[in-house]
Write a protein that holds these residues in place. Structure first.
Motif, short mmCIF file in Angstrom:
data_model
loop_
_atom_site.label_atom_id
_atom_site.label_comp_id
_atom_site.label_asym_id
_atom_site.label_seq_id
_atom_site.Cartn_x
_atom_site.Cartn_y
_atom_site.Cartn_z
N UNK A 125 44.49 -54.41 -26.78
CA UNK A 125 45.78 -54.25 -26.10
C UNK A 125 46.13 -55.55 -25.37
N UNK A 126 47.21 -55.51 -24.59
CA UNK A 126 47.67 -56.75 -23.95
C UNK A 126 46.63 -57.32 -22.99
N UNK A 127 45.94 -56.48 -22.24
CA UNK A 127 44.94 -56.98 -21.30
C UNK A 127 43.77 -57.64 -22.01
N UNK A 128 43.44 -57.17 -23.20
CA UNK A 128 42.32 -57.75 -23.94
C UNK A 128 42.59 -59.20 -24.30
N UNK A 129 43.86 -59.56 -24.50
CA UNK A 129 44.21 -60.96 -24.76
C UNK A 129 43.75 -61.84 -23.60
N UNK A 130 44.02 -61.40 -22.38
CA UNK A 130 43.66 -62.17 -21.19
C UNK A 130 42.15 -62.19 -20.99
N UNK A 131 41.52 -61.04 -21.16
CA UNK A 131 40.07 -60.94 -20.98
C UNK A 131 39.34 -61.86 -21.96
N UNK A 132 39.76 -61.86 -23.21
CA UNK A 132 39.12 -62.71 -24.23
C UNK A 132 39.38 -64.18 -23.96
N UNK A 133 40.59 -64.52 -23.54
CA UNK A 133 40.91 -65.91 -23.25
C UNK A 133 40.08 -66.43 -22.09
N UNK A 134 39.85 -65.58 -21.08
CA UNK A 134 39.04 -65.99 -19.94
C UNK A 134 37.57 -66.19 -20.34
N UNK A 135 37.07 -65.31 -21.16
CA UNK A 135 35.68 -65.46 -21.62
C UNK A 135 35.51 -66.69 -22.49
N UNK A 136 36.42 -66.86 -23.43
CA UNK A 136 36.29 -67.95 -24.40
C UNK A 136 36.64 -69.30 -23.80
N UNK A 137 37.61 -69.33 -22.88
CA UNK A 137 38.09 -70.59 -22.35
C UNK A 137 37.45 -71.03 -21.05
N UNK A 138 37.07 -70.04 -20.22
CA UNK A 138 36.53 -70.36 -18.90
C UNK A 138 35.09 -69.90 -18.71
N UNK A 139 34.59 -69.09 -19.65
CA UNK A 139 33.25 -68.55 -19.48
C UNK A 139 33.18 -67.51 -18.37
N UNK A 140 34.31 -66.88 -18.06
CA UNK A 140 34.39 -65.89 -16.99
C UNK A 140 34.68 -64.52 -17.57
N UNK A 141 34.00 -63.51 -17.06
CA UNK A 141 34.08 -62.16 -17.59
C UNK A 141 34.89 -61.28 -16.64
N UNK A 142 36.14 -61.03 -16.98
CA UNK A 142 36.98 -60.20 -16.13
C UNK A 142 36.50 -58.76 -16.05
N UNK A 143 35.83 -58.27 -17.05
CA UNK A 143 35.24 -56.93 -16.95
C UNK A 143 34.28 -56.88 -15.75
N UNK A 144 33.44 -57.86 -15.66
CA UNK A 144 32.45 -57.92 -14.58
C UNK A 144 33.10 -58.25 -13.24
N UNK A 145 34.00 -59.23 -13.24
CA UNK A 145 34.65 -59.64 -12.00
C UNK A 145 35.48 -58.52 -11.39
N UNK A 146 36.26 -57.83 -12.22
CA UNK A 146 37.08 -56.72 -11.71
C UNK A 146 36.18 -55.59 -11.23
N UNK A 147 35.15 -55.27 -11.98
CA UNK A 147 34.25 -54.18 -11.57
C UNK A 147 33.58 -54.49 -10.24
N UNK A 148 33.09 -55.70 -10.09
CA UNK A 148 32.41 -56.06 -8.84
C UNK A 148 33.38 -56.02 -7.65
N UNK A 149 34.62 -56.48 -7.87
CA UNK A 149 35.58 -56.46 -6.78
C UNK A 149 36.01 -55.03 -6.45
N UNK A 150 36.21 -54.21 -7.48
CA UNK A 150 36.57 -52.82 -7.23
C UNK A 150 35.44 -52.07 -6.52
N UNK A 151 34.21 -52.42 -6.84
CA UNK A 151 33.07 -51.77 -6.19
C UNK A 151 33.03 -52.09 -4.71
N UNK A 152 33.51 -53.28 -4.34
CA UNK A 152 33.52 -53.69 -2.94
C UNK A 152 34.75 -53.18 -2.20
#
Length: 222
Positions: free
Chosen positions: A79-106
């Protein structure tokens, strides 16, 4: 099942070639771009996202169990969000799945309560536009957010740069997100709005969506 209204039927061979004849409903889709980007910059996401063209050729926003971290639907769909998530992983080495989960947990209460969840869900939280908007805002990446739906879908008040992230709202409340792959006076965006990943001018987004958010996010604010 798509969250968006049906997109016009398009000959995908023309789309991937950047041909104009069958692509006018989308504002002249383009092929891959050559993007110069320094490591760790938003433009690195835009460069990496070019690899999604011709690979993600379908749309699926459905809930599915994902591995964590690094979970992703099959690359051929998403979906549309997956475009951003994949671009962040492939281009920046950052995992929005993990980052969002950790921030939501806090700070779970800082995130929208739209879905009636009692706790974070690593399978879906990062695949929802309002959650990504909240994360980017909390990470210091928000440049602008609309106060209402009066803004035209192509009328973002700030200058757009390569690698920026844009969001929209429809009258129904449906949300959308895309990546700017060329800034300046004639910006291009890359996104999946119902029939796979495409890249085209910003203008057609004004037809039935209202501009809602403008973000500039990179590892420096992760």
């Amino acid at each position: 099942m798509s969250l968006y209204a049906p997109a016009p039927r398009i000959d995908r061979r023309l789309l991937l070639a950047g041909g104009l004849a069958g692509l006018l409903p989308l504002g002249a889709c383009t092929g891959r771009l050559r993007i110069n980007a320094a490591p760790g910059t938003p433009a690195a996401m835009a460069r990496a996202a070019q690899d999604q063209l011709g690979v993600t050729t379908d749309y699926d926003a459905g809930y599915r169990a994902l591995t964590y971290p690094g979970g992703d639907p099959p690359r051929k769909t998403g979906a549309c969000c997956d475009v951003i998530v994949r671009a962040a992983r492939d281009g920046l080495g950052l995992d929005l799945q993990k980052l969002v989960h950790e921030d939501m947990s806090k700070a779970f209460d800082a995130y929208p309560a739209t879905w009636g969840l009692a706790r974070p869900d690593v399978n879906i939280d990062h695949r929802r536009v309002p959650n990504l908007e909240t994360y980017f805002q909390r990470a210091g990446g928000e440049l602008w957010r609309a106060k209402d739906r009066e803004t035209d879908g192509a009328s973002f008040p700030g200058e757009l740069e390569t690698g920026d992230i844009l969001t929209w709202r429809e009258a129904s409340g449906t949300t959308h997100i895309a990546l700017v792959t060329r800034g300046g006076k004639r910006p291009l965006i890359l996104h999946n709005f119902g029939r796979g990943v495409v890249q085209h001018g910003l203008g057609p987004m004004g037809f039935r969506r209202a501009a809602h958010g403008h973000y500039r996010w990179s590892g420096s604010v992760a």
